[in-house]
Design a protein around this motif. Sequence first.
Motif: not given
Lengths: 333, 568
Positions: A77-79, A100, A104, A148, A153-154, B467-469
């Motif tokens: 969970d980074t962008g 992204g 999710r 991103a 993102p966290q 990176n986006l999952g």
Amino acid sequence: MAVAVRLDSVTKRFGDLTVVSRISVTIEPGELFFLLGPSGCGKTTLLRCIAGFYIPEEGSIHIGDRDVTRLSPDARDTGMVFQSYALWPHMTVAQNVAFGLELRKVPKAEMDQRVAEALVMVKMTERAQYKPNQLSGGQQQRVALARALVVRPQCLLLDEPLSNLDAKLRLDMRTEIRRICKQAGLTAIYVTHDQKEALSIADRMAILDKGIIQQCGSPEEVYRRPNSKFVANFIGEANFVEGKILSVEGDRAVIETAIGRITSTALPTELVRAGEQVAVSLRPEVIHVAEEPPTDANVFNGQIHGTHLSRRSCAASDQPRYKRRRHHGAKGV
Amino acid sequence: MNRALSKTIFLTTSLVFVFLFLAPLGIVIKGGFWVNGEFTFRYLIGVFQNPIYSEGLLNSLMLAVGTTTLVTIIAIPLAWLTNKYEFPGKKWISGLILVPMILPPFVGAIGFQQILGPYGGLNALLGLGPVDWLGKLQYWGVITLQALALYPIMYLNASAALANIDPAMEEAAANLGCKGFAKFRRITLPLMMPGLFAGGTIVFIWSFTELGTPLIMNYTKCAAVQVFDALKEIGTNPFPYALVFVMLASSAILYSIGKFVFGNKSYAMQSKAATVSTSSAVGGWRGILVLLPFVLVILVAVTPHLGVIATSLAKPGSWYQSVLPAQLTLNNYAEALGNEITISSIRNSLVYSTLAVAFNAIMGISIAFVVVRSDIRGRGLLDGLSMLPLAVPGLVMAFGYLAISATVSNMDWVKNSSFWQTLLDVRTNPTLFLVIAYSVRRLPYMVRSAVAGLQQTSVTLEEAAANLGAGFLTTLRRITVPLITANLIAGGLLAFAFSMLEVSDGLMLAQRSDFYPITKTIYELFQLIGLGQYIASALGVWAMAFLGVTIISASLILGKKLGAIFRA
């Protein structure tokens, strides 16, 4: 909701080569933190460790309360904003940004809305249906940023995001990036070799060299009180004068140099002792030409070569006095 | 990419490949050396002592040398002209020049015989009596046919090699006073050598072991045909094994020499070329002069196949002592499509080739992924191994698979089960072995295309998805495969096309007429007295048209990258 990113003794090797060596640093929630250093210093490697593209041999990485050291990139969970932007050429701008959110499993209506918001934030609404190769560099950069950010993102990771842009655009975009980060309240880690970028927008920064953090602090601290000749030289302009420490008292050190005796309050006095050889770094903006010999400290004589000064100052044969108001000591030679 | 996952893929693909590729070679070697439980060189030596076999080998060698020489003579000047000049019609010509590649030479041989036979078109045109050109010049007939089909491989390699040369190299030579042919000989040619050798190796091995063309041309005194004739004795006679081993060893040695001498690398240019192109535009009569060699080569190259088309349209018996058939008819096509074995052979070929391409696509993507995207030790070895089928003659592979099938189908568990018999005994159903043979031999095309695609696709595009999952499979499906689709389609089309016109595997492995692929059907029809060659030609035209469409699509999709696939 911003979280802290904590690196603890992170070490990354490639074969025999240690690229990142026992790096420990905590990035505070909501902080815009810079990893700054010359090429090959390990800053991108460190960022890729945080993103999960490299697994460090030693140490741990926490994002918030989670230990992510061995987690695969997709679970962190980074962008990330890549140096080359990495926009998928077979998708439109909107599809790139929505990707992204699709993963999710965000409901369609909300997804459309968030994509639209993200595009508004980076001012790319009109280009939503374009393909990446129809965009300019700056536009691609903004789409990469939106992609991103849209997943909230966290933490945001930026890998030299501006290095492919022209000088003018770089100036605009760096304030833009800071505005967006602060607006979203994001913890952001920004990798660059451009010290001007770091000095102008960072909350805090770490200067890396040879895989080690040389100094970590606010731009002001790092600029005013560099803790090594490397940092002094890497950040801003610096003139070095070699000298020997005569005495240390409290935060004051007196240094004998070829251009005269200098009293410094910027020297990391806990690290130096009388008798040691040091290099004194003089920032160009602290050197002033005085008409009358000033009475306070740090006065030295100099010769002006006319071509280097404005006509107003003096003739080439004059021998005016220089005064240093502030100066910064640096340990080591 | 996840390390454990890439390791799994690496091990699986390596095992599958090694088993499918090395098992047939192993059984060939075993069959030639281990006889009745003991190791012996008797049969290997016997091959060289037997005057028939040694003559066959020598003739095969001469076929290979002759074909490679002819191919080089045709291809280098064309490649040089393409590189040097912009001339009218260049775009079309550079596509058309590749057309002969898709025309299986052994089909062309049928047309060739119609034209050059004693009562054929040439004698009628020249007003000569029944001169039997091919009877006298059989060797020349075979190498001409092969060269006309194989020169595109050399042309592609030579063009790629030329395009890779920094123009500054030649400019520097010119600057020092070297010009014209001297410049070509001293500078250009040496820089081209790795590319030429790569192309030359493929052509040499191909023509050394080519079965279809000598068979149709009735040039029986060569090793490939001798192996084919000896297939009936595959269970009892070690000599065919030893003969096949000699062919395998010669190919392997040649291939290794190429690898060692040139390291499979073109000379690395020290810098990116500063000059974009050195080709100069020529128009008017000079343009036509440059165009002329291309037109000539293409015309000569398609002559055999024009002969096939003419034959397919000729009323049986009407092409006799005349330049062209006297009476035309579409009856042969109706006859061909009405023939049961023809219809089933088209269906069979489509099934075999489709399955082979599907299998290759999975193997190709997996291997390419490990090779390009992982850091596993040994991935370079896998990359190299997957190219080896180019160096191993199809005849050797087919012989090996046939020997495996012959061995296992003698075992009780196969004999007593109709399931295993259908799967493993080529006399019952050759599908499994044909699909394996087709795919292993075409795997290099698929691997090369996929590797090229992945190398051109920045890894950050996949990292951005992760990176986006996105997990591994999601990334593969949504990002990687869409980005390399063009390469996969092109590689797949080539693999498909070459499977469709595969000769050795089909001739050797398909033994029941209801499982014949197109090529074997053409061969069998050709053998029929009377109508045979006409129906065979009709089927051949159908196959050529089909393959033409396939290859043209591939080259449109892959553009200039087509050449990269044929570099061993």
